[in-house]
Scaffold this motif. Sequence first.
Motif, short mmCIF file in Angstrom:
data_model
loop_
_atom_site.label_atom_id
_atom_site.label_comp_id
_atom_site.label_asym_id
_atom_site.label_seq_id
_atom_site.Cartn_x
_atom_site.Cartn_y
_atom_site.Cartn_z
N GLU A 56 9.61 -3.01 -8.83
CA GLU A 56 10.86 -2.26 -8.68
C GLU A 56 10.76 -1.26 -7.53
O GLU A 56 11.71 -1.09 -6.75
CB GLU A 56 11.18 -1.52 -9.98
N GLY A 57 9.60 -0.60 -7.44
CA GLY A 57 9.43 0.40 -6.37
C GLY A 57 9.49 -0.26 -5.01
O GLY A 57 10.14 0.25 -4.09
N SER A 58 8.82 -1.41 -4.85
CA SER A 58 8.81 -2.01 -3.52
C SER A 58 10.17 -2.58 -3.17
O SER A 58 10.64 -2.43 -2.04
CB SER A 58 7.69 -3.04 -3.36
N VAL A 59 10.86 -3.16 -4.15
CA VAL A 59 12.22 -3.68 -3.88
C VAL A 59 13.13 -2.52 -3.47
O VAL A 59 13.82 -2.57 -2.44
CB VAL A 59 12.79 -4.40 -5.14
N ASP B 1 -0.33 8.85 3.94
CA ASP B 1 -0.78 7.78 4.83
C ASP B 1 -0.48 6.45 4.12
O ASP B 1 -1.23 6.02 3.24
CB ASP B 1 -2.29 7.94 5.09
N LEU B 2 0.62 5.82 4.51
CA LEU B 2 1.09 4.64 3.78
C LEU B 2 0.11 3.48 3.82
O LEU B 2 0.21 2.55 3.03
CB LEU B 2 2.46 4.19 4.31
N ALA B 3 -0.85 3.54 4.74
CA ALA B 3 -1.85 2.46 4.82
C ALA B 3 -3.15 2.86 4.14
O ALA B 3 -4.16 2.15 4.27
CB ALA B 3 -2.10 2.12 6.28
N PRO C 65 -9.47 2.70 0.72
CA PRO C 65 -9.04 2.47 -0.66
C PRO C 65 -8.14 3.59 -1.17
O PRO C 65 -8.11 4.67 -0.58
CB PRO C 65 -10.37 2.47 -1.43
N ASN C 66 -7.43 3.29 -2.25
CA ASN C 66 -6.55 4.31 -2.83
C ASN C 66 -6.67 4.23 -4.36
O ASN C 66 -5.90 3.55 -5.03
CB ASN C 66 -5.10 4.07 -2.39
N ASN C 67 -7.66 4.92 -4.86
CA ASN C 67 -7.97 4.84 -6.30
C ASN C 67 -7.18 5.90 -7.06
O ASN C 67 -7.73 6.71 -7.80
CB ASN C 67 -9.49 5.04 -6.45
N THR D 281 0.85 -1.21 0.00
CA THR D 281 0.00 0.00 0.00
C THR D 281 0.88 1.25 0.00
O THR D 281 0.49 2.28 -0.54
CB THR D 281 -0.94 0.05 1.23
N ALA D 282 2.09 1.13 0.59
CA ALA D 282 2.97 2.30 0.66
C ALA D 282 3.35 2.78 -0.73
O ALA D 282 3.32 3.98 -1.02
CB ALA D 282 4.24 1.94 1.45
N VAL D 283 3.66 1.83 -1.64
CA VAL D 283 4.06 2.24 -3.00
C VAL D 283 2.89 2.97 -3.68
O VAL D 283 3.08 4.01 -4.32
CB VAL D 283 4.55 1.01 -3.82
N GLY D 284 1.68 2.47 -3.51
CA GLY D 284 0.50 3.13 -4.10
C GLY D 284 0.33 4.53 -3.55
O GLY D 284 0.07 5.49 -4.29
N GLU D 285 0.50 4.66 -2.24
CA GLU D 285 0.30 5.98 -1.63
C GLU D 285 1.41 6.96 -2.03
O GLU D 285 1.15 8.14 -2.27
CB GLU D 285 0.24 5.83 -0.10
N LEU D 286 2.65 6.45 -2.14
CA LEU D 286 3.74 7.34 -2.56
C LEU D 286 3.51 7.81 -4.00
O LEU D 286 3.79 8.96 -4.34
CB LEU D 286 5.10 6.63 -2.42
N LEU D 287 2.95 6.93 -4.82
CA LEU D 287 2.62 7.32 -6.20
C LEU D 287 1.50 8.35 -6.24
O LEU D 287 1.51 9.28 -7.02
CB LEU D 287 2.20 6.09 -7.02
#
Length: 390
Positions: free
Chosen positions: A350-353, A323-325, A328-330, A266-272
């Motif tokens: 790649e982002g999560s690695v 909020d890294l958690a 939903p994150n649409n 979820t962190a990668v989605g939120e950072l994006l």
Amino acid sequence: MSDLASLLARPETADDPYPAYDLLRETDRVLWVEEMGRWLVTGHREALFLLCHDRVSVNRHLLDDGVPPEQKPRGLPFIDPPDHTRLRALVQQAFTPGAVERIRPEAEKLADELLNAADDRDEVDIITDFAGPLPAITLASMLGIPPEDHDLFRSWAAAIVEAIDPVSHQLVSDAGLQERVSMQDYLTDIIAQRRQRPTEDLISGMVEAEESGDRLTGTELMEMCVVLTIAGVEATTNMIGNGVNALLDHDDQLARLRSEPQMIRTAVGELLRYDAPIQVAGRIPLEDIELDGHRIGEGQSVGVLLGGANRDPEVFPDPGRLDLARSPNNHLAFGRGIHFCLGAPLARVEGSVAISMLVNRFPGLHRAGPGKRRANVHVRGFMSLPVALR
Ligand code: HEM
């Protein structure tokens, strides 16, 4: 110049565009900006409507903008159906979540090597030492570029991306054009080799698809490789750079990610969402379109501000908070509709690695100086982001 147009042109807007997007959205979620000759869309609902509309084109040749036709961008992101459907189907298979998951161990090994090389230095540049090489080498390896040429491939990718004008997408320097020609010649050789002796790589897969159905011409194949490089490498570099920057600004969220490493998804989605690498998707309606009481005319230029839609309070409660958690994150950082980012599964791996390995291996990670943003409001990223690892 209107107040809004001058606000968009200010240097501080390039540094932090979000207050300007909020002001645009509060003024009108769909707004004609005379000075730009363009509609700007900052509402999430309106952005989705346009991105998913089947009478809205991505073909820049429809725009009467004075750019010579031969300099208009080519390739998958700028092609409408039916050609788009045919071309996308040929590469789609290589980028499914299952297919890219197989790349994870290789991406981890590469990230580890890059961090080992940086480990004993007092100051490290996240962009040039880590976030730049990781996606370029990963993609080179997927395409089947031999390891001894990875550095060469990486320097072509960087030089071409550097020379692209963010609005027109044309190559604006002779040096950039020259690099593109060198890369195309090189890829043409590799494609010829794979025709003779196929291997397990993406280029061999595309050659096979071409030969079995005669559906991808030699030029289309070579252009596809260039497009994957241009579309994939810089955006992923910027995702890692913007993501690390946001974490360094939010100690609480960084600590949370370290104590709950499984949150990386979820962190990668939120950072994006929070700081999207691609801020604008360009569109051109094929017929007049009614939206929020406006009539967007056939052939007019529309900038769908993905970064603005990602901060729409109608969809994201407290949108300026990281909020890294968040769920939903649409978010729309990968676009939506038929042009939804082909490389999204790869970028997520790649982002999560990259982010997990960096923050978990170096608990003392901190800034070593101010980052330097690219002076570019369409592609949002850093030229340099200096950190100390300990
Ligand atoms: C975090 C990294 C990335 C971000 C934020 C990103 C973002 C986007 C966005 C917003 C679009 C849609 C543009 C539009 O609708 O006009 C797009 C399309 C595309 N992306 Fe990505 N991208 C990323 C990584 C990648 C990677 C790694 C690849 C491939 C190696 C890739 C290949 C493509 C391609 C080929 C398209 C065009 C798809 C189509 O038109 O059907 N991207 N990307």
